[in-house]
Design an enzyme around this catalytic site. Structure first.
Site, PDB file in Angstrom:
ATOM      1  NE  ARG A  78       8.027   8.658  64.206  1.00 47.78           N
ATOM      2  CZ  ARG A  78       7.903   9.385  65.332  1.00 47.78           C
ATOM      3  NH1 ARG A  78       8.957   9.958  65.901  1.00 47.78           N
ATOM      4  NH2 ARG A  78       6.719   9.551  65.887  1.00 47.78           N
ATOM      5  CG  HIS A 122       5.658  15.001  66.299  1.00 46.11           C
ATOM      6  ND1 HIS A 122       6.465  13.902  66.128  1.00 46.11           N
ATOM      7  CD2 HIS A 122       6.030  15.527  67.489  1.00 46.11           C
ATOM      8  CE1 HIS A 122       7.303  13.782  67.158  1.00 46.11           C
ATOM      9  NE2 HIS A 122       7.061  14.769  68.006  1.00 46.11           N
ATOM     10  CD  GLU A 167       6.130  10.927  72.581  1.00 48.22           C
ATOM     11  OE1 GLU A 167       5.973  11.990  73.205  1.00 48.22           O
ATOM     12  OE2 GLU A 167       7.206  10.326  72.546  1.00 48.22           O
ATOM     13  CG  ASN A 296       8.141   7.727  70.306  1.00 46.61           C
ATOM     14  OD1 ASN A 296       8.432   6.970  69.383  1.00 46.61           O
ATOM     15  ND2 ASN A 296       7.608   8.924  70.119  1.00 46.61           N
ATOM     16  CE1 TYR A 298      13.955  10.438  73.563  1.00 49.94           C
ATOM     17  CE2 TYR A 298      11.591  10.012  73.580  1.00 49.94           C
ATOM     18  CZ  TYR A 298      12.721  10.450  72.925  1.00 49.94           C
ATOM     19  OH  TYR A 298      12.645  10.881  71.631  1.00 49.94           O
ATOM     20  CD  GLU A 364      10.009  10.722  69.190  1.00 46.91           C
ATOM     21  OE1 GLU A 364      10.298  11.097  70.350  1.00 46.91           O
ATOM     22  OE2 GLU A 364       9.122  11.248  68.501  1.00 46.91           O
TER      23      GLU A 364
HETATM   24  C1  FCB Z   1       9.178  13.031  72.565  1.00 43.18           C
HETATM   25  C2  FCB Z   1       8.667  13.805  71.369  1.00 43.18           C
HETATM   26  C3  FCB Z   1       9.771  14.360  70.502  1.00 43.18           C
HETATM   27  C4  FCB Z   1      10.941  14.873  71.305  1.00 43.18           C
HETATM   28  C5  FCB Z   1      11.385  13.846  72.315  1.00 43.18           C
HETATM   29  C6  FCB Z   1      12.588  14.275  73.142  1.00 43.18           C
HETATM   30  O1  FCB Z   1       8.229  13.043  73.574  1.00 43.18           O
HETATM   31  O2  FCB Z   1       7.851  12.991  70.573  1.00 43.18           O
HETATM   32  O3  FCB Z   1       9.199  15.350  69.690  1.00 43.18           O
HETATM   33  O4  FCB Z   1      10.642  16.082  71.863  1.00 43.18           O
HETATM   34  O5  FCB Z   1      10.330  13.537  73.175  1.00 43.18           O
END
Ligand code: FCB
Length: 459
Positions: A78, A122, A167, A296, A298, A364
């Site tokens: 990607r 992006h 995002e 995405n 985290y 992500e």
């Molecule tokens: C996301 C972004 C990516 C990267 C990660 C850690 O928010 O899409 O570009 O910076 O965080």
């Protein structure tokens, strides 16, 4: 040892990057400036004043980087296409060398049997469009649809999945309300105008792409949905969490999948904006059919209603005065983000419940840690392996509960320019030595290769 846990047949595996974070070569072959060039060159905006001028020099090393992906056995990659390489001023005539770069990248990937997944935006808006108002004005959405159509026409026969935006939450809120991302605005009302114009850009682009892509091509949108948990069962905290879910998740999901903005969000935001930027026909345009939702993830958030106490320890949630994000227990990544794989399961299960017909793709997930090169020349990043293992397990848990998750892209293929954090935070499966541009395959990359080859997590 427990027995391996398998992923569904056909599960797509990959790694992700973004143009400004890796390419460098910012003024080569006709590329125009983007808002991230401007922002990163503005004193005080990034850690150490870092910029993407050189980054991982991927623009010049694309051939060896693709060979490395192949060596790692990545079935998919990607990446994002830099709008200002293709259209240096955002519109007007195409910059053929810029388009050729991506065309060659796609060909190289296909030669190595690596399936490309391309994101059209992006975060690197052409600076001339920002000078004309950027995402706060409607025209940017129209320009984006033209750009999408152009790329779709040129490359769409070779890219099975095209993503419109990455995002939009970050583009709108970090870019226009908190000011920590380009273009650095700090006006909540402008952030909500940006939300709508990003939604509109997505919808117009999705329709434009549909007219030029071959049948069977997939169109997607990637969101960083906020897995928000109330800090307590008090009515105030529960309502603050509903509000955060509204302005972070449903403000994107509802127009895209249901053709309307959520009534509670419109109501909540009455003192910030009247949504006068929504014109007749916009919601129909935004809800153009979509094939895949990119997710995405985290870490989750713990949300409370603001009080003097929690405002001292927590952080006001972006673009609202009605919610505070509270500190959470560790362990943390080097970003200070709590490691909480269960949040990913919760998010995927919720999405599959709310949107039962929408296939999901994790576009992500990954972590920054304080990696070091050991005396043996290797990077023994066991903490990253543990993070990935935990989140892949969480993905399997969601699949077991019925979530239709089609694939997973690790963030990131290689260490890169982490936006406002510059080069200080390393997310890569591959280490980049920024002095020599040497790539060192970390232990996590070898581990990930084995997971991919087995299509399973070992016990
Ligand atoms: C996301 C972004 C990516 C990267 C990660 C850690 O928010 O899409 O570009 O910076 O965080």
């Amino acid at each position: 040892m427990t027995s391996p846990r398998s992923f569904p047949a056909g599960f797509v595996w990959g790694a992700a990057t973004a143009a400004y974070q890796i390419e460098g070569a910012v003024s080569e072959d006709g590329r125009g400036p983007s808002i991230w060039d401007t922002f990163s060159h503005t004193p005080g905006k990034t850690v150490h004043g870092d910029t993407g001028d050189v980054a991982c020099d991927h623009y010049h090393r694309v051939r060896s980087d693709v060979a490395l992906m192949s060596e790692l056995g990545l079935p998919s990659y990607r990446f994002s296409i830099a709008w200002p390489r293709v259209l240096p001023t955002g519109g007007g005539p195409v910059n053929q060398p810029g388009l050729d770069f991506y065309s060659q990248l796609v060909d190289m990937l296909l030669e190595h049997d690596i399936e490309p997944l391309a994101t059209l935006y992006h975060w690197d808006l052409p600076q001339p469009l920002q000078d004309a108002g950027g995402w706060t004005v409607r025209d940017t959405a129209l320009r984006f649809a033209e750009y999408a159509e152009l790329v779709g026409r040129a490359l769409g026969d070779r890219i099975p999945t095209l993503t419109t935006l990455n995002e939009p939450w970050c583009s709108a809120y970090l870019g226009h309300a908190t000011g920590v991302h380009a273009p650095g605005g700090t006006d909540a009302a402008a952030a909500y105008a940006a939300v709508h114009h990003l939604n509109l850009a997505h919808g117009l682009a999705a329709s434009a792409l549909r007219t030029v892509l071959p049948g069977g091509a997939r169109i997607s949108l990637t969101l960083n949905l906020v897995q928000a948990r109330p800090a307590s069962s008090s009515a105030e905290d529960v309502d603050a969490t509903r509000h955060v879910d509204g302005i972070s998740n449903r403000i994107f999901l509802d127009p895209v999948f249901h053709g309307s903005y959520p009534a509670d969000v419109l109501d909540d935001l009455g003192d910030v904006t009247d949504f006068g930027f929504v014109q007749d026909g916009d919601l129909a345009a935004i809800s153009a059919p979509l094939d895949v939702l990119g997710v995405n993830y985290y870490s989750p958030r713990v949300i409370a209603a603001p009080s003097d106490d929690n405002l001292a320890s927590g952080q006001p949630f972006p673009a609202t005065s009605r919610a505070v994000a509270l500190p959470q227990p560790g362990p943390y990544t080097a970003m200070g983000w709590p490691i909480d794989p269960a949040g990913l399961t919760e998010l995927l299960v919720r999405l599959s419940r709310d949107l039962p017909d929408v296939p999901l793709m994790i576009t992500e997930n990954g972590a920054a840690f304080e990696d070091a090169v050991s005396a043996d020349g290797a990077v023994h990043d066991d903490d990253r392996i543990a993070y990935l293992r935990g989140h892949l397990g969480a993905t399997l848990d969601a699949i077991a509960q019925g979530a239709d998750v089609r694939g997973y892209y690790a963030w990131s293929l290689m260490d890169n320019f982490e936006w406002a954090e510059g080069y200080a935070k390393r997310f890569g499966l591959v280490r980049v030595d920024y002095d020599t541009q040497q790539r060192i395959v970390k232990d996590s990359a070898r581990w990930y290769s084995r997971v991919i080859a087995a299509n399973a997590l070992s016990g």
